[in-house]
Design a protein around this motif. Structure first.
Motif, PDB file in Angstrom:
ATOM      1  N   LEU A 243       1.317  -1.286  -0.429  1.00 31.21           N
ATOM      2  CA  LEU A 243       0.354  -0.341  -0.300  1.00 31.21           C
ATOM      3  C   LEU A 243       1.010   1.169  -0.218  1.00 31.21           C
ATOM      4  N   SER A 244       0.579   3.058   0.154  1.00 28.59           N
ATOM      5  CA  SER A 244       1.591   3.238  -0.547  1.00 28.59           C
ATOM      6  C   SER A 244       0.638   4.763   0.507  1.00 28.59           C
ATOM      7  N   PRO A 245       1.494   5.379   1.209  1.00 27.20           N
ATOM      8  CA  PRO A 245       0.718   6.058   2.261  1.00 27.20           C
ATOM      9  C   PRO A 245      -0.652   6.900   1.857  1.00 27.20           C
ATOM     10  N   ASP A 246      -0.489   7.348   0.909  1.00 23.32           N
ATOM     11  CA  ASP A 246      -2.023   7.786   0.648  1.00 23.32           C
ATOM     12  C   ASP A 246      -3.485   6.554   0.460  1.00 23.32           C
ATOM     13  N   GLN A 247      -3.066   5.161   0.808  1.00 23.29           N
ATOM     14  CA  GLN A 247      -3.665   3.867   0.999  1.00 23.29           C
ATOM     15  C   GLN A 247      -3.668   4.282   2.116  1.00 23.29           C
ATOM     16  N   ILE A 248      -4.017   4.926   3.265  1.00 25.36           N
ATOM     17  CA  ILE A 248      -3.971   4.211   4.400  1.00 25.36           C
ATOM     18  C   ILE A 248      -4.367   5.295   5.380  1.00 25.36           C
ATOM     19  N   TRP A 249      -5.667   5.419   6.084  1.00 26.18           N
ATOM     20  CA  TRP A 249      -5.332   6.101   6.662  1.00 26.18           C
ATOM     21  C   TRP A 249      -5.747   6.316   8.164  1.00 26.18           C
ATOM     22  N   MET A 250      -5.875   7.015   8.964  1.00 24.05           N
ATOM     23  CA  MET A 250      -5.372   6.584  10.743  1.00 24.05           C
ATOM     24  C   MET A 250      -6.517   7.923  11.363  1.00 24.05           C
ATOM     25  N   SER A 251      -6.566   7.698  12.242  1.00 23.66           N
ATOM     26  CA  SER A 251      -7.501   9.044  13.313  1.00 23.66           C
ATOM     27  C   SER A 251      -6.438   8.912  14.710  1.00 23.66           C
TER      28      SER A 251
END
Length: 292
Positions: A243-251
């Motif tokens: 996965l690329s950094p823009d495919q990973i969401w975090m809170s």
């Protein structure tokens, strides 16, 4: 200017109070139901006046208050698709406010402000395989996100849920986990750091679950919610899966205080997490070094 206040005796101030309440003024809401989830967490079902909708997105939070005691940000754990006249909050007992909240009963009042911040943009995840990595109390906002997908199942691809708790007694939402496990459209893996004699499942931190799942990075998006230390290691696993950094969401919900960008408590470099977050992509988080 306002049809509902045709009577000239009704002042503009009354209109503002009725229709445009202050962002700093809590709405008095009613506790409808209280359920003990674990030794530390209780789930509160809350109803706003008139049963009006909360109008939130998965990943958003509300400020919960008790007069004379305090106010704290709490994730909304029920999905918009399952939030009509009531919504649910999972509250961990960790201080004066939450200890007092845990003593409340159905029929008691609490203050609610919000919802606040940017939730997870559900359109971004549509037609994608979705990986949810949740740790500890992070399963509460994750549940809102997961149920929203389940209630609109045809809009999304595979759903992979990885959940880690410190020990079996701290596992949240056992009924939901049981239902998810019985479905054939969710891949659910649960692990605990410190098993007891009753535990027969996976052992270890949540990152140990990643080798057990196959992910197609070309069509995947990920969400991770949990304690700060978890993000760094989960991100490494997701990047390792392609996965690329823009495919990973975090809170980053843990940083909230006022909820409206005034107190600066949640400021990360030049950004206010309570307004521009709490949901950020890893690519966005890399742009400001204090985030991780």
């Amino acid at each position: 200017m306002v049809e509902v206040f045709e009577d000239a005796a009704v002042s503009e101030a009354a209109y503002v109070e009725e229709v445009m309440p202050s962002i700093y003024l809590p709405t008095v809401a009613k506790i409808i139901k209280v359920r003990t989830e674990t030794e530390m967490e209780k789930v509160f079902t809350v109803r706003l006046p008139g049963g009006r909708p909360l109008g939130h997105a998965p990943g958003q939070f509300v400020m919960v208050s008790l007069p004379g005691i305090g106010e704290a940000p709490i994730s909304v754990m029920s999905s918009p698709s399952r939030t009509h006249e009531t919504f649910e909050l999972c509250i961990r007992r960790v201080g004066n406010l939450t200890n007092s909240l845990h003593k409340l009963l159905p029929g008691d009042d609490i203050g609610i402000r919000g919802p606040f911040a940017r939730g997870f943009p559900m359109d971004v995840f549509k037609k994608k395989d979705v990986i949810v990595a949740a740790g500890g109390l992070g399963l509460a906002p994750a549940r809102s996100f997961i149920d929203e997908i389940l209630d609109n199942r045809d809009d999304y691809g595979r759903l992979i849920v990885l959940y880690g708790a410190r020990n079996p007694s701290e596992i949240l939402f056992r009924d939901e986990l049981r239902k998810w496990r019985m479905r054939d459209d969710i891949d659910l893996l649960v692990t605990v750091d410190r098993p007891d004699e009753s535990w027969v499942g996976h052992i270890g931190v949540i990152t140990r679950l990643f080798p057990r799942v196959e992910i197609n990075p070309a069509k995947a998006m990920a969400v991770t919610i949990g304690p700060p230390i978890m993000y760094r290691f989960v991100t490494v696993e997701l990047l390792g899966k392609g996965l690329s950094p823009d495919q990973i969401w975090m809170s980053f919900e843990r940083r909230m205080k006022c909820g409206v960008g005034k107190c600066g408590h949640c400021q990360v470099n030049y950004r206010y997490s309570c307004q521009e977050g709490p949901s950020w992509t890893y690519a966005e988080a890399l742009a400001f070094e204090e985030a991780l």
